[in-house]
Design a protein around this motif. Sequence first.
Motif, PDB file in Angstrom:
ATOM      1  N   LEU A  11       0.740  -1.054   0.171  1.00  0.00           N
ATOM      2  CA  LEU A  11       0.268  -0.083   0.043  1.00  0.00           C
ATOM      3  C   LEU A  11       0.836   1.380  -0.037  1.00  0.00           C
ATOM      4  CD1 LEU A  11      -2.630   1.168   0.195  1.00  0.00           C
ATOM      5  CD2 LEU A  11      -2.694   0.946   2.549  1.00  0.00           C
ATOM      6  N   TYR A  12       2.000   1.403   0.662  1.00  0.00           N
ATOM      7  CA  TYR A  12       2.734   2.153   0.629  1.00  0.00           C
ATOM      8  C   TYR A  12       3.950   2.290   0.001  1.00  0.00           C
ATOM      9  CZ  TYR A  12      -0.455   3.111   4.540  1.00  0.00           C
ATOM     10  OH  TYR A  12      -1.473   3.096   5.349  1.00  0.00           O
ATOM     11  N   PHE A  13       4.072   2.042  -1.139  1.00  0.00           N
ATOM     12  CA  PHE A  13       5.124   2.014  -1.959  1.00  0.00           C
ATOM     13  C   PHE A  13       5.425   3.250  -2.467  1.00  0.00           C
ATOM     14  CE2 PHE A  13       2.037   1.286  -5.365  1.00  0.00           C
ATOM     15  CZ  PHE A  13       2.489   1.878  -6.506  1.00  0.00           C
ATOM     16  N   ILE A  56       7.689  -0.190 -17.519  1.00  0.00           N
ATOM     17  CA  ILE A  56       6.484   0.574 -17.535  1.00  0.00           C
ATOM     18  C   ILE A  56       6.670   0.937 -15.936  1.00  0.00           C
ATOM     19  CG2 ILE A  56       3.987   0.511 -17.285  1.00  0.00           C
ATOM     20  CD1 ILE A  56       4.017  -1.964 -19.422  1.00  0.00           C
ATOM     21  N   PRO A  57       6.742   2.406 -15.841  1.00  0.00           N
ATOM     22  CA  PRO A  57       6.641   2.743 -14.558  1.00  0.00           C
ATOM     23  C   PRO A  57       5.306   2.913 -13.856  1.00  0.00           C
ATOM     24  CG  PRO A  57       6.788   4.499 -15.936  1.00  0.00           C
ATOM     25  CD  PRO A  57       6.779   3.411 -16.713  1.00  0.00           C
ATOM     26  N   LEU A  58       5.221   2.545 -12.720  1.00  0.00           N
ATOM     27  CA  LEU A  58       4.054   2.495 -11.829  1.00  0.00           C
ATOM     28  C   LEU A  58       4.192   3.400 -10.781  1.00  0.00           C
ATOM     29  CD1 LEU A  58       3.994  -1.434 -11.554  1.00  0.00           C
ATOM     30  CD2 LEU A  58       2.990   0.056 -13.213  1.00  0.00           C
ATOM     31  N   THR A  59       2.923   4.344 -10.347  1.00  0.00           N
ATOM     32  CA  THR A  59       3.013   5.192  -9.610  1.00  0.00           C
ATOM     33  C   THR A  59       2.064   5.105  -8.588  1.00  0.00           C
ATOM     34  OG1 THR A  59       1.110   6.327 -10.835  1.00  0.00           O
ATOM     35  CG2 THR A  59       3.351   7.088 -11.171  1.00  0.00           C
ATOM     36  N   PRO A  60       2.219   5.579  -7.313  1.00  0.00           N
ATOM     37  CA  PRO A  60       1.197   5.236  -6.227  1.00  0.00           C
ATOM     38  C   PRO A  60      -0.136   5.866  -6.416  1.00  0.00           C
ATOM     39  CG  PRO A  60       3.516   6.183  -5.344  1.00  0.00           C
ATOM     40  CD  PRO A  60       3.335   6.172  -6.958  1.00  0.00           C
ATOM     41  N   ARG A  92      -2.753  -2.062  -6.772  1.00  0.00           N
ATOM     42  CA  ARG A  92      -3.440  -3.319  -7.607  1.00  0.00           C
ATOM     43  C   ARG A  92      -3.215  -2.554  -8.806  1.00  0.00           C
ATOM     44  NH1 ARG A  92      -5.979  -8.093  -7.703  1.00  0.00           N
ATOM     45  NH2 ARG A  92      -6.494  -7.900  -5.455  1.00  0.00           N
ATOM     46  N   VAL A  93      -2.230  -3.188  -9.888  1.00  0.00           N
ATOM     47  CA  VAL A  93      -2.062  -2.607 -11.245  1.00  0.00           C
ATOM     48  C   VAL A  93      -2.171  -3.774 -12.126  1.00  0.00           C
ATOM     49  CG1 VAL A  93      -0.196  -1.351 -12.673  1.00  0.00           C
ATOM     50  CG2 VAL A  93      -0.296  -0.933  -9.914  1.00  0.00           C
ATOM     51  N   SER A  94      -2.954  -3.609 -13.145  1.00  0.00           N
ATOM     52  CA  SER A  94      -3.248  -4.578 -14.225  1.00  0.00           C
ATOM     53  C   SER A  94      -2.777  -3.679 -15.573  1.00  0.00           C
ATOM     54  CB  SER A  94      -4.735  -4.781 -14.432  1.00  0.00           C
ATOM     55  OG  SER A  94      -5.109  -5.459 -13.381  1.00  0.00           O
ATOM     56  N   ILE A  95      -1.902  -4.650 -16.413  1.00  0.00           N
ATOM     57  CA  ILE A  95      -1.314  -4.426 -17.568  1.00  0.00           C
ATOM     58  C   ILE A  95      -1.729  -5.125 -18.753  1.00  0.00           C
ATOM     59  CG2 ILE A  95       0.849  -3.908 -18.687  1.00  0.00           C
ATOM     60  CD1 ILE A  95       2.103  -3.389 -15.998  1.00  0.00           C
ATOM     61  N   VAL A 123       9.756   0.868  -0.717  1.00  0.00           N
ATOM     62  CA  VAL A 123       9.160   1.391   0.553  1.00  0.00           C
ATOM     63  C   VAL A 123      10.128   1.915   1.287  1.00  0.00           C
ATOM     64  CG1 VAL A 123       7.540   0.805   2.375  1.00  0.00           C
ATOM     65  CG2 VAL A 123       7.441  -0.540   0.178  1.00  0.00           C
ATOM     66  N   GLY A 124       9.976   3.200   1.523  1.00  0.00           N
ATOM     67  CA  GLY A 124      10.956   3.987   2.435  1.00  0.00           C
ATOM     68  C   GLY A 124      12.406   3.839   1.324  1.00  0.00           C
ATOM     69  N   ARG A 125      13.455   3.551   2.224  1.00  0.00           N
ATOM     70  CA  ARG A 125      14.855   3.163   1.796  1.00  0.00           C
ATOM     71  C   ARG A 125      14.956   1.855   1.291  1.00  0.00           C
ATOM     72  NH1 ARG A 125      18.791   7.029   5.274  1.00  0.00           N
ATOM     73  NH2 ARG A 125      17.393   9.037   4.944  1.00  0.00           N
ATOM     74  N   GLU A 126      14.092   0.987   1.654  1.00  0.00           N
ATOM     75  CA  GLU A 126      14.379  -0.384   1.138  1.00  0.00           C
ATOM     76  C   GLU A 126      13.810  -0.740  -0.267  1.00  0.00           C
ATOM     77  OE1 GLU A 126      15.329  -2.936   3.144  1.00  0.00           O
ATOM     78  OE2 GLU A 126      15.854  -1.579   4.592  1.00  0.00           O
TER      79      GLU A 126
END
Length: 80
Positions: free
Chosen positions: A16-18, A36-40, A45-48, A66-69
Amino acid sequence: MTYQAEQEKVTFVLPLYFVKAEVTFTRQSAEEDLTIPLTPANGPRVSISTRRFAKGFWLAQLTWSVGRERFCSEGWFEIA
């Protein structure tokens, strides 16, 4: 990752917090990648669509942070 052949799409569920994410598709018999870049803002849930993908085996490599990870997940699917 879930590939739905009958609906011609591949779906990813991210935390949820990517902060940042992208998916790179590589066909086994080709040397070109599709990234393909994905944005929050799009939600977790992302479908391509895979309608324009050529037949064959594809590797999907999903990377996100997520954060620095940083994290990575990958999976194969086949378009027949």
